[in-house]
Enzyme design. Structure first.
Site, PDB file in Angstrom:
ATOM      1  N   GLU A  19      -0.560  -5.260   5.959  1.00  0.00           N
ATOM      2  CA  GLU A  19       0.744  -5.411   5.289  1.00  0.00           C
ATOM      3  C   GLU A  19       1.567  -6.519   5.952  1.00  0.00           C
ATOM      4  O   GLU A  19       2.189  -7.342   5.266  1.00  0.00           O
ATOM      5  CB  GLU A  19       1.506  -4.081   5.335  1.00  0.00           C
ATOM      6  CG  GLU A  19       0.876  -3.026   4.432  1.00  0.00           C
ATOM      7  CD  GLU A  19       1.484  -1.648   4.566  1.00  0.00           C
ATOM      8  OE1 GLU A  19       1.278  -0.836   3.662  1.00  0.00           O
ATOM      9  OE2 GLU A  19       2.155  -1.365   5.574  1.00  0.00           O
ATOM     10  N   LYS A  24       6.993   0.939   8.816  1.00  0.00           N
ATOM     11  CA  LYS A  24       5.909   1.047   7.846  1.00  0.00           C
ATOM     12  C   LYS A  24       4.632   1.460   8.566  1.00  0.00           C
ATOM     13  O   LYS A  24       4.540   1.390   9.777  1.00  0.00           O
ATOM     14  CB  LYS A  24       5.676  -0.305   7.157  1.00  0.00           C
ATOM     15  CG  LYS A  24       6.833  -0.716   6.268  1.00  0.00           C
ATOM     16  CD  LYS A  24       6.576  -2.015   5.516  1.00  0.00           C
ATOM     17  CE  LYS A  24       5.222  -2.142   4.923  1.00  0.00           C
ATOM     18  NZ  LYS A  24       4.813  -1.015   4.060  1.00  0.00           N
ATOM     19  N   THR A  38       0.838  -1.202   0.000  1.00  0.00           N
ATOM     20  CA  THR A  38       0.000   0.000   0.000  1.00  0.00           C
ATOM     21  C   THR A  38       0.873   1.252   0.000  1.00  0.00           C
ATOM     22  O   THR A  38       1.939   1.260   0.623  1.00  0.00           O
ATOM     23  CB  THR A  38      -0.876   0.009   1.277  1.00  0.00           C
ATOM     24  OG1 THR A  38      -1.705  -1.143   1.264  1.00  0.00           O
ATOM     25  CG2 THR A  38      -1.767   1.257   1.341  1.00  0.00           C
ATOM     26  N   GLY A  39       0.379   2.298  -0.652  1.00  0.00           N
ATOM     27  CA  GLY A  39       1.073   3.587  -0.605  1.00  0.00           C
ATOM     28  C   GLY A  39       1.264   4.164  -1.990  1.00  0.00           C
ATOM     29  O   GLY A  39       0.905   3.536  -2.996  1.00  0.00           O
ATOM     30  N   LYS A  95      14.251   7.312   1.959  1.00  0.00           N
ATOM     31  CA  LYS A  95      13.763   6.381   2.990  1.00  0.00           C
ATOM     32  C   LYS A  95      14.892   5.602   3.674  1.00  0.00           C
ATOM     33  O   LYS A  95      14.663   4.935   4.673  1.00  0.00           O
ATOM     34  CB  LYS A  95      12.779   5.376   2.365  1.00  0.00           C
ATOM     35  CG  LYS A  95      11.631   5.984   1.561  1.00  0.00           C
ATOM     36  CD  LYS A  95      10.627   6.645   2.450  1.00  0.00           C
ATOM     37  CE  LYS A  95       9.424   7.216   1.719  1.00  0.00           C
ATOM     38  NZ  LYS A  95       8.509   6.255   1.167  1.00  0.00           N
TER      39      LYS A  95
HETATM   40  C1  5RP Z   1       1.442   2.173   4.219  1.00  0.00           C
HETATM   41  C2  5RP Z   1       2.913   1.962   4.191  1.00  0.00           C
HETATM   42  C3  5RP Z   1       3.648   2.490   2.994  1.00  0.00           C
HETATM   43  O1  5RP Z   1       4.352   1.459   2.411  1.00  0.00           O
HETATM   44  C4  5RP Z   1       4.582   3.576   3.447  1.00  0.00           C
HETATM   45  O2  5RP Z   1       3.845   4.542   4.166  1.00  0.00           O
HETATM   46  C5  5RP Z   1       5.283   4.222   2.253  1.00  0.00           C
HETATM   47  O3  5RP Z   1       4.350   4.932   1.514  1.00  0.00           O
HETATM   48  P1  5RP Z   1       4.735   5.780   0.223  1.00  0.00           P
HETATM   49  O4  5RP Z   1       5.090   4.788  -0.832  1.00  0.00           O
HETATM   50  O5  5RP Z   1       3.470   6.539  -0.082  1.00  0.00           O
HETATM   51  O6  5RP Z   1       5.867   6.687   0.577  1.00  0.00           O
HETATM   52  O7  5RP Z   1       3.519   1.389   5.054  1.00  0.00           O
HETATM   53  O8  5RP Z   1       0.888   1.733   5.432  1.00  0.00           O
END
Ligand code: 5RP
Length: 219
Positions: free
Chosen positions: A103, A94, A28-29, A121
């Site tokens: 997840e 996460k 997700t994200g 990151k």
């Molecule tokens: C969602 C997550 C996502 O993987 C994390 O927040 C990274 O998100 P993005 O790809 O939008 O930077 O853990 O619960």
């Protein structure tokens, strides 16, 4: 390249890890959104995906990709997801998108966790990004006191209810030097549904997008 372009770059790079003819675990994200779009555009056919959120399910379905329940599979070869932080050992924070519980469940089904992220990151020590923790609401105050004893300040993510009906605490001020021990400890506090440290379910591979292209880190 800006951050969005880096996310698109690693989203496309993750196509190399899609196992032919196998059901795929999908995170997700915004980075995963790029991956889902790249998968749909690539024409690579998969029999289906197990999704970690309503958000990803909607996007997969919109692209005509079949979504299966986690209960319908016994194992996944690969799970592809983003991260809020990843360290040099593949340990991650996460849950920025509040999907951490599903997840971790889907990651637990998978042999390999492929993390896709832009280079912002990558960190030395986990904890700068506020640590998401999905909780049972009545435990919020007691859990905030427990985090305070570790030097953290826990704040309720106002207005957010997870796909599972839980609430999210975001904890600042932590320095998570031993992610395995931290995850094991916090996971057994009453009222914690899921802590956003992914240590037992760390990345096997991280595709990290930067100015020089995609670096592959293997753990
Ligand atoms: C969602 C997550 C996502 O993987 C994390 O927040 C990274 O998100 P993005 O790809 O939008 O930077 O853990 O619960």
């Amino acid at each position: 390249m800006n951050q969005d372009q880096l996310k698109q770059l690693v989203g496309r790079a993750a196509l190399d890890y899609v196992p032919a003819g196998e059901i795929l675990g999908v995170g997700t994200g915004s980075t995963v959104d790029c991956f889902i779009d790249a998968l749909a555009a690539s024409g690579v056919a998969i029999p289906g995906a197990v999704s970690s959120s309503e958000r990803s399910t909607q996007r997969l379905v919109k692209h005509g990709i079949k979504v299966l329940e986690a209960t319908e599979v016994t194992r996944l070869a690969v799970y592809i997801d983003g991260a809020d932080e990843i360290d040099g050992r593949g340990f991650m924070v996460k849950g920025g998108g509040a999907a951490l519980t599903r997840e971790k469940i889907v990651a637990d089904l998978a042999d390999q966790f492929i993390c896709i992220a832009d280079e912002s990151k990558l960190v030395q020590t986990l904890g700068k990004f506020p640590l998401p923790v999905e909780i049972i609401p009545m435990a919020a105050a007691q859990l905030a006191r427990r985090f305070a004893r570790l030097g953290g300040e826990a704040k309720l993510r106002v207005g957010v209810v997870t796909d599972n009906g839980g609430h999210i605490l975001d904890v600042t001020g932590l320095s998570i030097t031993d992610p395995l021990a931290f995850e094991a400890e916090v996971s057994q506090w009453p009222g914690v549904v899921t802590v956003g440290v992914f240590a037992r379910h760390k990345a096997s591979v991280c595709l990290l997008g930067g100015a020089d292209g995609v670096k592959t880190l293997k753990f």
